[in-house]
Design an enzyme around this catalytic site. Sequence first.
Site, PDB file in Angstrom:
ATOM      1  N   GLU A  35      44.745  49.206  34.716  1.00 19.60           N
ATOM      2  CA  GLU A  35      43.706  48.891  33.533  1.00 19.60           C
ATOM      3  C   GLU A  35      42.939  49.392  34.306  1.00 19.60           C
ATOM      4  OE1 GLU A  35      41.677  44.347  33.592  1.00 19.60           O
ATOM      5  OE2 GLU A  35      43.594  44.557  34.386  1.00 19.60           O
ATOM      6  N   GLU A  53      32.793  43.095  33.802  1.00 15.43           N
ATOM      7  CA  GLU A  53      33.656  41.427  34.395  1.00 15.43           C
ATOM      8  C   GLU A  53      32.499  40.935  34.790  1.00 15.43           C
ATOM      9  OE1 GLU A  53      37.882  40.786  34.174  1.00 15.43           O
ATOM     10  OE2 GLU A  53      37.305  41.900  35.731  1.00 15.43           O
ATOM     11  N   HIS A  65      42.505  48.985  38.839  1.00 16.79           N
ATOM     12  CA  HIS A  65      43.279  48.531  39.118  1.00 16.79           C
ATOM     13  C   HIS A  65      44.829  49.125  38.303  1.00 16.79           C
ATOM     14  CE1 HIS A  65      41.983  44.793  38.833  1.00 16.79           C
ATOM     15  NE2 HIS A  65      41.731  44.441  37.772  1.00 16.79           N
TER      16      HIS A  65
END
Length: 696
Positions: free
Chosen positions: A177, A182, A193
């Site tokens: 990911e 965010e 990630h």
Amino acid sequence: VHETTGYQNCYTGDSWDSGKCSDPATCAANCALEGVSKEKYEKTYGIKQLQDGVRLNFVTEHQYGTNVGSRLYVMEDDENYAMFYLKNREFSFEVDVSELYCGMNGAMYFTEMQANGGKGIGNNNAGAKYGTGYCDAQCPHDMKFIDGEANVIDWTPNPNDKSNNMGAGKYGACCAEMDIWEANSMASAFTPHTCSTEKLYRCSDPVECGDNASGNRYDGVCDKDGCDINPYRMGVKDFYGRGEEYAVNTLKPMTVVTQFLTTDGTDTGDFSEMRRHYIQDGKIVYSPPSTILGPGKDSDAITDDFCDAKKDLFGDVKDYQEHGGMKGMGESLDRGHAMIFSLWDDVEVNMLWLDSAYPLDKPDTDPGIKRGDCPGGEESTPTYLRQKYPNGGVIFKNAAVGEIGSTYVAPPPTAPTNPPAPTPPPVSSYCNWQGCNGVAEGGDWCNESASRCQSGCGGTWCTDGPPPTKRPSPSPTPKPTPKPTPVPTALPTKEPTSDPTTNPTRLTSPTPTVKTGCYSNNFKDCLPESYLPFQYCNTVWLPDGAQQDCIALWGDCSNDESSCCGEDTVCFKDGPHTACVPKHVETSAPTSKPSQVRTSSPTSKPSQVKTSPTSKPSQTPTTSCTICDDIESPWMIDNAIDCAVNNENRMNKQCNKNAKWTQKGWCRLSCYKSGNGYPGDVCCDESVFGRKNLRG
């Protein structure tokens, strides 16, 4: 989700119909996904099409109940998600977070989903057109269908969900990911990630899923923590927030630009660096360097070195590195990622990890615990937010992917804003690495203040003596210069059918820019332009750029003793072992790596530099070995495994056969003694030097 032969639901509230869904395969064969009309996108799910974009509403009341948040995918065509390949590219979009409050998250990210959504696997006859195949690095257990089967085994309603819609099953949907954005109006973060698996992987037990409840968070196939930059968490508390006092004012729309740099500036190079800047009110605002990592470690970009320093300071598990680090993330990007937009709240921990203090069992004065100014508590709970801010939401517009510097039009030339803006020092104060010799070094950024000089540049802040002579030099974190280009074609939002998404333009590989000179730490390959010369041992200047047809520093030169790169290296023999080593390294006083040479900064135009910044005496090494110590990998440390104890099988499989081990040099002595030594290693016999005495 309803039966294939009618319209009775297979899933109601937070539970499956046990009659239609007695097992995963039967349920998938008996049940079907319903498509969504354009009208229902807005009236049921709160998704409103705008000019060049979309608005996601937080809470939407409809005839059948209440919808909270949403998730959208960008489509290539009616049957496939668009796949994006981000290495050596930049991604930009406009966003308005002014109506996102503490506890909310308006996210834009990429994950390694399959282009067709897994259509054809098991009983998946729906595919991307119906939004199947989602996965991310948290290995979510709340996906109703994974790999063509229903996730009905051990399905349990989520007790934290007061709306009684959510649950979790035995299986999780795991994949790498890349979190670009965010954020709410109080805090933001960007985070890669990594995973040790490719594409969507269905995990089936608490260990490989890395479940928090069972204490296996760091045992799973994916890195759940990631390696993030949240400016507030990294010590810059006045960068991002609601008001003009912040460098980025979240009460106004902004353009967010993220760049994915490679080691050699090509699409095929290893992913090495992730950078961020913003455009607001006609100004470029660069993501600020951290202020808490210490001299020579603070950075404004995500790199392997930054991740190591950050996790060391915070005491975090280096799970990102264990799953491949930047190189591993780049390999995932090479396989293609789907683009996702979402809005959600957090029934588990109230989004405290983004905008407040987390975890709650540690003092918020500890490094890395405070992530924003949100107070937490009741005001961050989903129940409070859904009642207080039902009309909250986020707007995304004008998403574009292209070559570095091509996705936005640069504002008129002005001095970029780098918050905070310190008061310029007196002319007699300056940053220097040579003992306050009257020369200002490190460029304007390092010479702004004592804190920048000492914490960001690793220099000495000199306050006495004659006014310094300014020596032009690159700032610690030079930003890529945008190329003047016409306004790019953004990703328009089509009228939603099953997904309000678009057909992006496939981009061709750019032709790398030819560089005339660069820094190197192995006499052969170029370091990225943003790296400082004093960050690495053996840093030298290569006037003609990367070298070809020669052997890099510490490389094996047994087959060609005259092909070591650079005049300052020599092919050194020790029995059957040979390696290119610096001429100035004396091995009679054993060291674990060559002596570091402080180099003076070159001029700001490297092409004008004709010689290496430093000269080294020509001295042939006089003895035959280097001390090699055993340093266990983080995973070995966590599991109390010693390099030298009953690890022959591990040494044979890892060591010089594993790129990550080779890069980190783990278990160097044991690898060498097992016949799997790293390239160039000539390790001293353990009986001569006490190994355990060398470990700090």
